[in-house]
Design a protein around this motif. Structure first.
Motif, PDB file in Angstrom:
ATOM      1  N   SER A  89     -20.594  29.756  67.460  1.00  0.00           N
ATOM      2  CA  SER A  89     -19.885  29.578  66.195  1.00  0.00           C
ATOM      3  C   SER A  89     -19.411  30.922  65.671  1.00  0.00           C
ATOM      4  O   SER A  89     -19.960  31.972  66.004  1.00  0.00           O
ATOM      5  CB  SER A  89     -20.790  28.908  65.173  1.00  0.00           C
ATOM      6  OG  SER A  89     -21.816  29.796  64.779  1.00  0.00           O
ATOM      7  N   LYS A  90     -18.406  30.877  64.828  1.00  0.00           N
ATOM      8  CA  LYS A  90     -17.842  32.113  64.300  1.00  0.00           C
ATOM      9  C   LYS A  90     -18.841  32.865  63.427  1.00  0.00           C
ATOM     10  O   LYS A  90     -18.897  34.090  63.469  1.00  0.00           O
ATOM     11  CB  LYS A  90     -16.572  31.813  63.520  1.00  0.00           C
ATOM     12  CG  LYS A  90     -15.434  31.392  64.417  1.00  0.00           C
ATOM     13  CD  LYS A  90     -14.167  31.183  63.634  1.00  0.00           C
ATOM     14  CE  LYS A  90     -13.051  30.783  64.586  1.00  0.00           C
ATOM     15  NZ  LYS A  90     -11.779  30.600  63.897  1.00  0.00           N
ATOM     16  N   ILE A  91     -19.640  32.154  62.677  1.00  0.00           N
ATOM     17  CA  ILE A  91     -20.621  32.856  61.846  1.00  0.00           C
ATOM     18  C   ILE A  91     -21.696  33.510  62.717  1.00  0.00           C
ATOM     19  O   ILE A  91     -22.104  34.639  62.474  1.00  0.00           O
ATOM     20  CB  ILE A  91     -21.241  31.942  60.778  1.00  0.00           C
ATOM     21  CG1 ILE A  91     -22.122  32.780  59.853  1.00  0.00           C
ATOM     22  CG2 ILE A  91     -22.062  30.830  61.389  1.00  0.00           C
ATOM     23  CD1 ILE A  91     -22.324  32.187  58.511  1.00  0.00           C
ATOM     24  N   GLY A  94     -20.193  36.582  64.269  1.00  0.00           N
ATOM     25  CA  GLY A  94     -20.117  37.672  63.301  1.00  0.00           C
ATOM     26  C   GLY A  94     -21.457  38.334  63.072  1.00  0.00           C
ATOM     27  O   GLY A  94     -21.561  39.562  63.040  1.00  0.00           O
ATOM     28  N   VAL A  95     -22.488  37.525  62.931  1.00  0.00           N
ATOM     29  CA  VAL A  95     -23.836  38.070  62.720  1.00  0.00           C
ATOM     30  C   VAL A  95     -24.308  38.825  63.965  1.00  0.00           C
ATOM     31  O   VAL A  95     -24.886  39.914  63.864  1.00  0.00           O
ATOM     32  CB  VAL A  95     -24.822  36.951  62.332  1.00  0.00           C
ATOM     33  CG1 VAL A  95     -26.253  37.444  62.341  1.00  0.00           C
ATOM     34  CG2 VAL A  95     -24.463  36.389  60.966  1.00  0.00           C
ATOM     35  N   LEU A  96     -24.058  38.256  65.148  1.00  0.00           N
ATOM     36  CA  LEU A  96     -24.455  38.914  66.395  1.00  0.00           C
ATOM     37  C   LEU A  96     -23.767  40.264  66.548  1.00  0.00           C
ATOM     38  O   LEU A  96     -24.399  41.266  66.896  1.00  0.00           O
ATOM     39  CB  LEU A  96     -24.131  38.006  67.587  1.00  0.00           C
ATOM     40  CG  LEU A  96     -24.489  38.544  68.965  1.00  0.00           C
ATOM     41  CD1 LEU A  96     -25.999  38.649  69.120  1.00  0.00           C
ATOM     42  CD2 LEU A  96     -23.909  37.644  70.043  1.00  0.00           C
ATOM     43  N   LEU A  97     -22.481  40.312  66.274  1.00  0.00           N
ATOM     44  CA  LEU A  97     -21.746  41.574  66.375  1.00  0.00           C
ATOM     45  C   LEU A  97     -22.240  42.580  65.340  1.00  0.00           C
ATOM     46  O   LEU A  97     -22.352  43.774  65.643  1.00  0.00           O
ATOM     47  CB  LEU A  97     -20.254  41.322  66.223  1.00  0.00           C
ATOM     48  CG  LEU A  97     -19.601  40.514  67.339  1.00  0.00           C
ATOM     49  CD1 LEU A  97     -18.146  40.238  67.017  1.00  0.00           C
ATOM     50  CD2 LEU A  97     -19.737  41.205  68.675  1.00  0.00           C
ATOM     51  N   ALA A  98     -22.546  42.109  64.146  1.00  0.00           N
ATOM     52  CA  ALA A  98     -23.064  43.008  63.119  1.00  0.00           C
ATOM     53  C   ALA A  98     -24.408  43.595  63.524  1.00  0.00           C
ATOM     54  O   ALA A  98     -24.635  44.810  63.400  1.00  0.00           O
ATOM     55  CB  ALA A  98     -23.188  42.261  61.788  1.00  0.00           C
ATOM     56  N   VAL A  99     -25.287  42.755  64.041  1.00  0.00           N
ATOM     57  CA  VAL A  99     -26.605  43.231  64.482  1.00  0.00           C
ATOM     58  C   VAL A  99     -26.452  44.221  65.633  1.00  0.00           C
ATOM     59  O   VAL A  99     -27.119  45.256  65.673  1.00  0.00           O
ATOM     60  CB  VAL A  99     -27.509  42.033  64.879  1.00  0.00           C
ATOM     61  CG1 VAL A  99     -28.758  42.501  65.591  1.00  0.00           C
ATOM     62  CG2 VAL A  99     -27.872  41.222  63.644  1.00  0.00           C
ATOM     63  N   GLY A 140     -21.334  42.175  58.963  1.00  0.00           N
ATOM     64  CA  GLY A 140     -22.470  41.355  58.542  1.00  0.00           C
ATOM     65  C   GLY A 140     -22.355  40.857  57.112  1.00  0.00           C
ATOM     66  O   GLY A 140     -22.846  39.783  56.782  1.00  0.00           O
ATOM     67  N   ALA A 141     -21.703  41.616  56.253  1.00  0.00           N
ATOM     68  CA  ALA A 141     -21.581  41.218  54.851  1.00  0.00           C
ATOM     69  C   ALA A 141     -20.605  40.060  54.658  1.00  0.00           C
ATOM     70  O   ALA A 141     -20.746  39.293  53.717  1.00  0.00           O
ATOM     71  CB  ALA A 141     -21.141  42.412  54.008  1.00  0.00           C
ATOM     72  N   PHE A 142     -19.628  39.934  55.549  1.00  0.00           N
ATOM     73  CA  PHE A 142     -18.604  38.901  55.390  1.00  0.00           C
ATOM     74  C   PHE A 142     -18.420  38.061  56.651  1.00  0.00           C
ATOM     75  O   PHE A 142     -17.309  37.947  57.168  1.00  0.00           O
ATOM     76  CB  PHE A 142     -17.269  39.542  55.006  1.00  0.00           C
ATOM     77  CG  PHE A 142     -17.334  40.379  53.772  1.00  0.00           C
ATOM     78  CD1 PHE A 142     -17.431  39.789  52.523  1.00  0.00           C
ATOM     79  CD2 PHE A 142     -17.325  41.761  53.858  1.00  0.00           C
ATOM     80  CE1 PHE A 142     -17.507  40.565  51.379  1.00  0.00           C
ATOM     81  CE2 PHE A 142     -17.394  42.538  52.723  1.00  0.00           C
ATOM     82  CZ  PHE A 142     -17.484  41.947  51.479  1.00  0.00           C
ATOM     83  N   PRO A 143     -19.477  37.448  57.187  1.00  0.00           N
ATOM     84  CA  PRO A 143     -19.311  36.683  58.431  1.00  0.00           C
ATOM     85  C   PRO A 143     -18.505  35.402  58.249  1.00  0.00           C
ATOM     86  O   PRO A 143     -17.903  34.912  59.190  1.00  0.00           O
ATOM     87  CB  PRO A 143     -20.745  36.378  58.867  1.00  0.00           C
ATOM     88  CG  PRO A 143     -21.524  36.415  57.607  1.00  0.00           C
ATOM     89  CD  PRO A 143     -20.853  37.431  56.729  1.00  0.00           C
ATOM     90  N   LEU A 144     -18.464  34.871  57.027  1.00  0.00           N
ATOM     91  CA  LEU A 144     -17.731  33.627  56.789  1.00  0.00           C
ATOM     92  C   LEU A 144     -16.253  33.860  56.479  1.00  0.00           C
ATOM     93  O   LEU A 144     -15.499  32.911  56.356  1.00  0.00           O
ATOM     94  CB  LEU A 144     -18.369  32.850  55.627  1.00  0.00           C
ATOM     95  CG  LEU A 144     -19.744  32.260  55.925  1.00  0.00           C
ATOM     96  CD1 LEU A 144     -20.322  31.617  54.689  1.00  0.00           C
ATOM     97  CD2 LEU A 144     -19.644  31.248  57.059  1.00  0.00           C
ATOM     98  N   GLN A 145     -15.830  35.077  56.325  1.00  0.00           N
ATOM     99  CA  GLN A 145     -14.444  35.364  55.988  1.00  0.00           C
ATOM    100  C   GLN A 145     -13.505  35.175  57.167  1.00  0.00           C
ATOM    101  O   GLN A 145     -12.325  35.472  57.066  1.00  0.00           O
ATOM    102  CB  GLN A 145     -14.313  36.798  55.455  1.00  0.00           C
ATOM    103  CG  GLN A 145     -15.089  37.053  54.198  1.00  0.00           C
ATOM    104  CD  GLN A 145     -14.607  36.194  53.043  1.00  0.00           C
ATOM    105  OE1 GLN A 145     -13.430  35.920  52.914  1.00  0.00           O
ATOM    106  NE2 GLN A 145     -15.536  35.741  52.221  1.00  0.00           N
ATOM    107  N   GLY A 150     -13.322  40.508  61.402  1.00  0.00           N
ATOM    108  CA  GLY A 150     -14.341  41.115  62.259  1.00  0.00           C
ATOM    109  C   GLY A 150     -13.760  41.622  63.563  1.00  0.00           C
ATOM    110  O   GLY A 150     -14.181  42.649  64.084  1.00  0.00           O
ATOM    111  N   VAL A 151     -12.771  40.904  64.084  1.00  0.00           N
ATOM    112  CA  VAL A 151     -12.127  41.333  65.333  1.00  0.00           C
ATOM    113  C   VAL A 151     -11.400  42.657  65.113  1.00  0.00           C
ATOM    114  O   VAL A 151     -11.444  43.553  65.959  1.00  0.00           O
ATOM    115  CB  VAL A 151     -11.170  40.237  65.863  1.00  0.00           C
ATOM    116  CG1 VAL A 151     -10.293  40.755  66.974  1.00  0.00           C
ATOM    117  CG2 VAL A 151     -11.971  39.041  66.359  1.00  0.00           C
TER     118      VAL A 151
END
Length: 193
Positions: A89-91, A94-99, A140-145, A150-151
């Motif tokens: 999922s996109k969220i 996003g979280v995985l990339l942030a971590v 990580g702060a905006f994974p739902l945006q 993020g890309v």
């Protein structure tokens, strides 16, 4: 060193793929959102395998390879998740990339601190760590945006990281070209034995 020279194409290839992917991410983030997990996974997996190879080579030569092995293991794990599960999922992505960015940034900050304590040039490593941590925090702060933002952020990070990997791989080869006793794979004429 012979072993490094025979495998230096791996970090150069990983760096080139990362830089190309980073450039593409900054130009076409919406298009790449669909195929991004697979492409990013391949790049991160290749980078992780290169770092693992360097870590094992450093350990065989008696140097500290632990940080390289840890970074390589983190990169391989993230790369495997992205390659073998491209429908995340996109969220989660996003979280995985942030971590991942935060983990690599913290490890680079540790390296910068050790370089500073040793009196070696450390500012470039510290700036790299700061950029990675800032990008990780932003993603990580905006994974739902949406993944597009993020890309783009990751594209900038990959562009700089890819160029850095290529320069480091080529620089290491030039640095130790004349040092026959350094990273020589412990062959028969090795002065380390």
């Amino acid at each position: 060193m012979k072993w490094f020279r025979s495998t230096r194409w791996l970090p150069v290839l990983a760096g080139a793929l990362m830089a190309l992917l980073g450039f593409a991410c900054t130009l076409q983030p919406e298009f790449l959102s669909g195929v991004f997990p697979l492409l990013a996974g391949v790049c991160v997996l290749a980078l992780g395998m290169g770092l693992l190879a360097f870590g094992f080579t450093a350990r065989r030569a008696g140097a500290e390879g632990g940080p390289l092995l840890l970074r390589g293991a983190v990169d391989v794990a993230v790369g495997c998740v992205l390659v073998f599960n491209p429908h995340v999922s996109k969220i989660f992505l996003g979280v995985l990339l942030a971590v991942w960015l935060l983990a690599v940034g913290v490890l680079r900050a540790r390296t910068a601190w050790r370089l500073r304590r040793a009196g070696a040039p450390w500012l470039g490593t510290a700036l790299d760590a700061l950029v990675k941590c800032a990008l990780g925090a932003a993603v990580g702060a905006f994974p739902l945006q949406g993944l597009a933002a993020g890309v783009v952020l990751l594209g900038v990070a990959l562009l700089f990281a890819g160029v850095s990997v290529i320069v480091c791989a080529l620089y290491v080869d030039r640095t130790f070209r004349d040092a026959a006793h350094f990273f020589d794979d412990f062959d028969d004429d090795s002065p380390l034995l």
